[in-house]
Design a protein around this motif. Structure first.
Motif, PDB file in Angstrom:
ATOM      1  N   PRO A  11       0.852  -1.190   0.000  1.00 49.29           N
ATOM      2  CA  PRO A  11       0.000   0.000   0.000  1.00 49.29           C
ATOM      3  C   PRO A  11       0.894   1.248   0.000  1.00 49.29           C
ATOM      4  CG  PRO A  11      -0.705  -1.549   1.699  1.00 49.29           C
ATOM      5  CD  PRO A  11       0.606  -2.038   1.173  1.00 49.29           C
ATOM      6  N   VAL A  12       0.435   2.307  -0.641  1.00 48.05           N
ATOM      7  CA  VAL A  12       1.224   3.529  -0.791  1.00 48.05           C
ATOM      8  C   VAL A  12       1.696   4.050   0.560  1.00 48.05           C
ATOM      9  CG1 VAL A  12       1.165   5.932  -1.556  1.00 48.05           C
ATOM     10  CG2 VAL A  12       0.155   4.158  -2.977  1.00 48.05           C
ATOM     11  N   ASP A  13       0.815   4.098   1.558  1.00 46.74           N
ATOM     12  CA  ASP A  13       1.203   4.649   2.856  1.00 46.74           C
ATOM     13  C   ASP A  13       2.292   3.815   3.526  1.00 46.74           C
ATOM     14  OD1 ASP A  13      -0.830   2.626   3.300  1.00 46.74           O
ATOM     15  OD2 ASP A  13      -0.972   3.331   5.366  1.00 46.74           O
ATOM     16  N   LEU A  14       2.236   2.506   3.379  1.00 43.68           N
ATOM     17  CA  LEU A  14       3.254   1.636   3.966  1.00 43.68           C
ATOM     18  C   LEU A  14       4.597   1.846   3.268  1.00 43.68           C
ATOM     19  CD1 LEU A  14       4.112  -0.569   5.922  1.00 43.68           C
ATOM     20  CD2 LEU A  14       3.241  -2.253   4.280  1.00 43.68           C
ATOM     21  N   LYS A  15       4.580   1.963   1.968  1.00 40.89           N
ATOM     22  CA  LYS A  15       5.809   2.201   1.198  1.00 40.89           C
ATOM     23  C   LYS A  15       6.432   3.535   1.609  1.00 40.89           C
ATOM     24  CE  LYS A  15       8.678   1.472  -2.317  1.00 40.89           C
ATOM     25  NZ  LYS A  15       9.965   1.980  -1.919  1.00 40.89           N
ATOM     26  N   GLU A  16       5.613   4.558   1.787  1.00 38.20           N
ATOM     27  CA  GLU A  16       6.126   5.867   2.205  1.00 38.20           C
ATOM     28  C   GLU A  16       6.739   5.801   3.602  1.00 38.20           C
ATOM     29  OE1 GLU A  16       2.661   8.299   1.666  1.00 38.20           O
ATOM     30  OE2 GLU A  16       3.051   8.579  -0.473  1.00 38.20           O
ATOM     31  N   ARG A  17       6.104   5.062   4.494  1.00 40.65           N
ATOM     32  CA  ARG A  17       6.645   4.911   5.849  1.00 40.65           C
ATOM     33  C   ARG A  17       7.959   4.132   5.833  1.00 40.65           C
ATOM     34  NH1 ARG A  17       1.213   2.899   8.556  1.00 40.65           N
ATOM     35  NH2 ARG A  17       2.675   1.669   9.753  1.00 40.65           N
ATOM     36  N   THR A  25      17.223   5.733   9.249  1.00 47.03           N
ATOM     37  CA  THR A  25      18.097   4.730   9.866  1.00 47.03           C
ATOM     38  C   THR A  25      19.340   4.421   9.042  1.00 47.03           C
ATOM     39  OG1 THR A  25      16.904   2.900   8.825  1.00 47.03           O
ATOM     40  CG2 THR A  25      16.161   3.606  11.029  1.00 47.03           C
ATOM     41  N   ASN A  26      19.376   4.942   7.806  1.00 46.20           N
ATOM     42  CA  ASN A  26      20.464   4.619   6.872  1.00 46.20           C
ATOM     43  C   ASN A  26      20.552   3.128   6.578  1.00 46.20           C
ATOM     44  OD1 ASN A  26      21.367   7.264   6.347  1.00 46.20           O
ATOM     45  ND2 ASN A  26      22.502   7.270   8.274  1.00 46.20           N
ATOM     46  N   LEU A  27      19.430   2.438   6.698  1.00 44.59           N
ATOM     47  CA  LEU A  27      19.319   1.039   6.291  1.00 44.59           C
ATOM     48  C   LEU A  27      18.485   1.016   5.018  1.00 44.59           C
ATOM     49  CD1 LEU A  27      18.496  -0.582   9.742  1.00 44.59           C
ATOM     50  CD2 LEU A  27      20.657  -0.772   8.493  1.00 44.59           C
ATOM     51  N   SER A  28      18.815   0.117   4.102  1.00 47.79           N
ATOM     52  CA  SER A  28      18.038   0.041   2.871  1.00 47.79           C
ATOM     53  C   SER A  28      16.642  -0.499   3.174  1.00 47.79           C
ATOM     54  CB  SER A  28      18.733  -0.861   1.847  1.00 47.79           C
ATOM     55  OG  SER A  28      18.657  -2.217   2.236  1.00 47.79           O
ATOM     56  N   GLN A  29      15.725  -0.200   2.279  1.00 47.49           N
ATOM     57  CA  GLN A  29      14.367  -0.737   2.430  1.00 47.49           C
ATOM     58  C   GLN A  29      14.413  -2.259   2.424  1.00 47.49           C
ATOM     59  OE1 GLN A  29      11.397   1.257  -0.081  1.00 47.49           O
ATOM     60  NE2 GLN A  29      12.889   2.928  -0.284  1.00 47.49           N
ATOM     61  N   ASN A  30      15.291  -2.831   1.630  1.00 44.60           N
ATOM     62  CA  ASN A  30      15.431  -4.281   1.592  1.00 44.60           C
ATOM     63  C   ASN A  30      15.921  -4.812   2.941  1.00 44.60           C
ATOM     64  OD1 ASN A  30      15.533  -6.804  -0.201  1.00 44.60           O
ATOM     65  ND2 ASN A  30      17.536  -6.798   0.786  1.00 44.60           N
ATOM     66  N   GLN A  31      16.925  -4.149   3.534  1.00 45.58           N
ATOM     67  CA  GLN A  31      17.431  -4.579   4.847  1.00 45.58           C
ATOM     68  C   GLN A  31      16.327  -4.549   5.891  1.00 45.58           C
ATOM     69  OE1 GLN A  31      20.667  -1.684   4.811  1.00 45.58           O
ATOM     70  NE2 GLN A  31      22.095  -3.340   5.291  1.00 45.58           N
ATOM     71  N   LEU A  32      15.543  -3.473   5.892  1.00 46.36           N
ATOM     72  CA  LEU A  32      14.448  -3.355   6.853  1.00 46.36           C
ATOM     73  C   LEU A  32      13.413  -4.452   6.644  1.00 46.36           C
ATOM     74  CD1 LEU A  32      14.051   0.520   6.797  1.00 46.36           C
ATOM     75  CD2 LEU A  32      14.925  -0.864   8.700  1.00 46.36           C
ATOM     76  N   ALA A  33      13.076  -4.735   5.389  1.00 47.82           N
ATOM     77  CA  ALA A  33      12.095  -5.780   5.092  1.00 47.82           C
ATOM     78  C   ALA A  33      12.614  -7.150   5.517  1.00 47.82           C
ATOM     79  CB  ALA A  33      11.741  -5.771   3.609  1.00 47.82           C
ATOM     80  N   VAL A  34      13.873  -7.426   5.252  1.00 48.26           N
ATOM     81  CA  VAL A  34      14.461  -8.718   5.648  1.00 48.26           C
ATOM     82  C   VAL A  34      14.459  -8.855   7.167  1.00 48.26           C
ATOM     83  CG1 VAL A  34      16.599 -10.082   5.684  1.00 48.26           C
ATOM     84  CG2 VAL A  34      15.820  -9.040   3.546  1.00 48.26           C
ATOM     85  N   MET A  35      14.836  -7.783   7.879  1.00 52.06           N
ATOM     86  CA  MET A  35      14.822  -7.818   9.343  1.00 52.06           C
ATOM     87  C   MET A  35      13.406  -8.075   9.859  1.00 52.06           C
ATOM     88  SD  MET A  35      17.508  -4.675  10.014  1.00 52.06           S
ATOM     89  CE  MET A  35      16.800  -4.243  11.563  1.00 52.06           C
ATOM     90  N   ALA A  36      12.424  -7.407   9.273  1.00 54.62           N
ATOM     91  CA  ALA A  36      11.037  -7.582   9.704  1.00 54.62           C
ATOM     92  C   ALA A  36      10.567  -9.007   9.442  1.00 54.62           C
ATOM     93  CB  ALA A  36      10.134  -6.584   8.986  1.00 54.62           C
ATOM     94  N   LEU A  37      10.948  -9.570   8.309  1.00 57.79           N
ATOM     95  CA  LEU A  37      10.525 -10.931   7.988  1.00 57.79           C
ATOM     96  C   LEU A  37      11.219 -11.966   8.876  1.00 57.79           C
ATOM     97  CD1 LEU A  37      10.258 -10.581   4.132  1.00 57.79           C
ATOM     98  CD2 LEU A  37       8.381 -11.008   5.740  1.00 57.79           C
TER      99      LEU A  37
END
Length: 66
Positions: A11-17, A25-37
């Protein structure tokens, strides 16, 4: 480490957040997604489907508590 790709439609709002969090955080969106998963799957392994109770709470969809 071998990797596989997982295309996500967000969703657009989630992508923006996620973009904002990445910038702050200077972490890539991919890094954040991997950490969350990793966290999600570890919690699921420990507690089973009970981890979804809070996520299914209507107040999250209405923006309360976020």
């Amino acid at each position: 480490m071998t990797t596989k790709r997982l295309p996500l439609v967000l969703p657009v709002d989630l992508k923006e957040r996620l973009e904002k969090m990445s910038d702050e955080t200077n972490l890539s969106q991919n890094q954040l997604a991997v950490m969350a998963l990793y966290s999600l799957t570890a919690n699921y392994q420990k507690s089973g489907s009970f981890i979804f109770v809070d996520l299914l709470d209507v107040s999250h969809r209405e923006g309360k508590g976020v």
